[in-house]
Design a protein around this motif. Structure first.
Motif, PDB file in Angstrom:
ATOM      1  N   HIS A 206       0.835  -1.205   0.000  1.00 56.06           N
ATOM      2  CA  HIS A 206       0.000   0.000   0.000  1.00 56.06           C
ATOM      3  C   HIS A 206       0.868   1.254   0.000  1.00 56.06           C
ATOM      4  O   HIS A 206       0.564   2.241  -0.677  1.00 56.06           O
ATOM      5  N   GLY A 207       1.974   1.217   0.742  1.00 58.06           N
ATOM      6  CA  GLY A 207       2.892   2.355   0.758  1.00 58.06           C
ATOM      7  C   GLY A 207       3.504   2.610  -0.600  1.00 58.06           C
ATOM      8  O   GLY A 207       3.682   3.765  -1.011  1.00 58.06           O
ATOM      9  N   GLY A 208       3.821   1.534  -1.335  1.00 64.45           N
ATOM     10  CA  GLY A 208       4.361   1.698  -2.681  1.00 64.45           C
ATOM     11  C   GLY A 208       3.353   2.341  -3.610  1.00 64.45           C
ATOM     12  O   GLY A 208       3.706   3.191  -4.441  1.00 64.45           O
TER      13      GLY A 208
ATOM     14  N   HIS B 185      10.605  11.996  -7.050  1.00 57.65           N
ATOM     15  CA  HIS B 185      11.645  11.175  -6.424  1.00 57.65           C
ATOM     16  C   HIS B 185      11.964   9.897  -7.188  1.00 57.65           C
ATOM     17  O   HIS B 185      12.835   9.146  -6.750  1.00 57.65           O
ATOM     18  N   ASN B 186      11.251   9.620  -8.302  1.00 57.69           N
ATOM     19  CA  ASN B 186      11.454   8.386  -9.060  1.00 57.69           C
ATOM     20  C   ASN B 186      10.761   7.225  -8.348  1.00 57.69           C
ATOM     21  O   ASN B 186      10.664   7.217  -7.118  1.00 57.69           O
ATOM     22  N   VAL B 187      10.265   6.278  -9.110  1.00 57.87           N
ATOM     23  CA  VAL B 187       9.542   5.138  -8.541  1.00 57.87           C
ATOM     24  C   VAL B 187      10.402   4.383  -7.535  1.00 57.87           C
ATOM     25  O   VAL B 187       9.907   3.880  -6.524  1.00 57.87           O
ATOM     26  N   ALA B 188      11.702   4.299  -7.808  1.00 60.77           N
ATOM     27  CA  ALA B 188      12.605   3.568  -6.923  1.00 60.77           C
ATOM     28  C   ALA B 188      13.253   4.470  -5.883  1.00 60.77           C
ATOM     29  O   ALA B 188      14.175   4.052  -5.187  1.00 60.77           O
ATOM     30  N   GLY B 189      12.788   5.730  -5.757  1.00 64.12           N
ATOM     31  CA  GLY B 189      13.355   6.634  -4.766  1.00 64.12           C
ATOM     32  C   GLY B 189      14.753   7.106  -5.102  1.00 64.12           C
ATOM     33  O   GLY B 189      15.508   7.498  -4.201  1.00 64.12           O
ATOM     34  N   ALA B 190      15.115   7.090  -6.394  1.00 64.48           N
ATOM     35  CA  ALA B 190      16.469   7.478  -6.799  1.00 64.48           C
ATOM     36  C   ALA B 190      16.630   8.978  -6.984  1.00 64.48           C
ATOM     37  O   ALA B 190      17.725   9.451  -7.267  1.00 64.48           O
TER      38      ALA B 190
ATOM     39  N   VAL C 148       4.095   4.364   3.640  1.00 62.02           N
ATOM     40  CA  VAL C 148       5.077   4.910   2.705  1.00 62.02           C
ATOM     41  C   VAL C 148       6.493   4.701   3.241  1.00 62.02           C
ATOM     42  O   VAL C 148       7.412   4.311   2.507  1.00 62.02           O
ATOM     43  N   ILE C 149       6.680   4.957   4.531  1.00 61.82           N
ATOM     44  CA  ILE C 149       7.991   4.748   5.147  1.00 61.82           C
ATOM     45  C   ILE C 149       8.389   3.278   5.059  1.00 61.82           C
ATOM     46  O   ILE C 149       9.550   2.943   4.768  1.00 61.82           O
ATOM     47  N   THR C 150       7.446   2.384   5.281  1.00 59.39           N
ATOM     48  CA  THR C 150       7.721   0.948   5.184  1.00 59.39           C
ATOM     49  C   THR C 150       8.173   0.578   3.776  1.00 59.39           C
ATOM     50  O   THR C 150       9.115  -0.212   3.590  1.00 59.39           O
ATOM     51  N   TYR C 151       7.516   1.144   2.774  1.00 57.91           N
ATOM     52  CA  TYR C 151       7.901   0.865   1.383  1.00 57.91           C
ATOM     53  C   TYR C 151       9.319   1.356   1.097  1.00 57.91           C
ATOM     54  O   TYR C 151      10.118   0.643   0.490  1.00 57.91           O
ATOM     55  N   LEU C 152       9.649   2.557   1.541  1.00 59.29           N
ATOM     56  CA  LEU C 152      10.989   3.099   1.288  1.00 59.29           C
ATOM     57  C   LEU C 152      12.058   2.305   2.026  1.00 59.29           C
ATOM     58  O   LEU C 152      13.159   2.091   1.506  1.00 59.29           O
ATOM     59  N   LEU C 153      11.757   1.852   3.235  1.00 59.42           N
ATOM     60  CA  LEU C 153      12.706   1.008   3.955  1.00 59.42           C
ATOM     61  C   LEU C 153      12.893  -0.326   3.246  1.00 59.42           C
ATOM     62  O   LEU C 153      13.997  -0.889   3.230  1.00 59.42           O
ATOM     63  N   TYR C 154      11.816  -0.841   2.648  1.00 59.80           N
ATOM     64  CA  TYR C 154      11.933  -2.074   1.864  1.00 59.80           C
ATOM     65  C   TYR C 154      12.876  -1.869   0.683  1.00 59.80           C
ATOM     66  O   TYR C 154      13.707  -2.734   0.381  1.00 59.80           O
TER      67      TYR C 154
END
Length: 267
Positions: free
Chosen positions: A151-153, A164-169, A217-223
């Protein structure tokens, strides 16, 4: 009769005696120095642990390092915005990432080595929070990375991926600005960015993203931080640009090299 003289026999000193004496001296000196250093370190650690900076200490640090741009009363100046309502959370984000104090005026405050300790940053944040309250730190559960990553993704792709780009880059914005990469951002600073809206980032209040959604969202970024790219080489996670360049250089280059080799063999 001639007087008989007795000659005293002198034993020859071993050539290792001097080396042994020097070694013993070094051991004694080193042991004494190590003991004194350990005692001093323990005293220093206990002194630091027993010293807690207060809001008054934060005020002094602010006046010495921040008031030139933000004003003595947090009202802001021509060189820096007002800090009324920013809260201790924004202070932590800006100072723990090295963005503040600002190195030089520019389109955007870049990250750089942190200039203050965590305790000093907390003291300045406490002073600003007392003088002009704003967003504060969340519950630890929000930052634990145990939310719904899927859900965070989805939320990230809808609200954040365009910058921020899909991959957070990260990615480039207009007028020399940019969205930073999120591969090393701490959970607290992820939350702080969503709540305070630094630089060009919009503010995601609880009406836009609930606390639970921020946790997802934080969980997704940590993943993303903890797991390697499923497709192998990430190529900077910049999408079709880097992938197309890779194919053009190595793919077509390999085909040209193979063609030249076959032609040379046939001749």
């Amino acid at each position: 009769m001639a007087r008989a003289t007795t000659r005293r026999s002198h034993g020859r000193r071993s050539p290792w005696a001097a080396a042994a004496l020097i070694g013993i001296g070094l051991l004694i000196t080193g042991g004494a120095y190590a003991g004194a250093s350990a005692a001093m370190a323990a005293t220093t650690e206990s002194t630091v642990a027993s010293t807690t900076l207060t809001a008054d200490d934060g005020k002094k640090l602010f006046q010495a390092n921040c008031a030139t741009c933000h004003g003595l009363d947090l009202q802001g100046t021509a060189d820096g915005p007002s800090l009324y309502g920013v809260g201790e959370l924004a202070v932590h984000f800006q100072m723990s990432t090295g963005r503040m104090p600002l190195q030089m005026q520019g389109p955007q405050a870049p990250q750089k080595p942190v200039q203050f300790t965590d305790e000093q940053i907390a003291a300045i944040g406490t002073f600003i929070q007392d003088a002009a309250p704003g967003p504060s730190f969340p519950d630890e559960q929000v930052l634990d990375g145990e939310g719904d990553a899927a859900h965070g993704g989805e939320l990230f792709r809808i609200n954040c991926a365009m910058c921020h780009n899909v991959a957070g880059a990260g990615g480039a914005l207009t007028e020399g600005k940019y969205a930073p990469a999120l591969h090393t951002t701490t959970p607290l600073n992820m939350y702080a960015a969503m709540v305070t809206g630094p630089q060009n980032m919009p503010v995601f209040n609880d009406m836009t993203l609930t606390v639970e959604e921020k946790r997802d969202v934080i969980t997704y970024l940590l993943y993303l931080q903890e797991n390697e790219s499923a497709g192998g080489f990430s190529l900077g996670s910049l999408g079709p640009v880097s992938e197309g360049l890779f194919i053009w250089i190595f793919g077509i280059g390999s085909l040209i090299a193979l063609t030249v080799w076959i032609t040379a063999k046939s001749n």
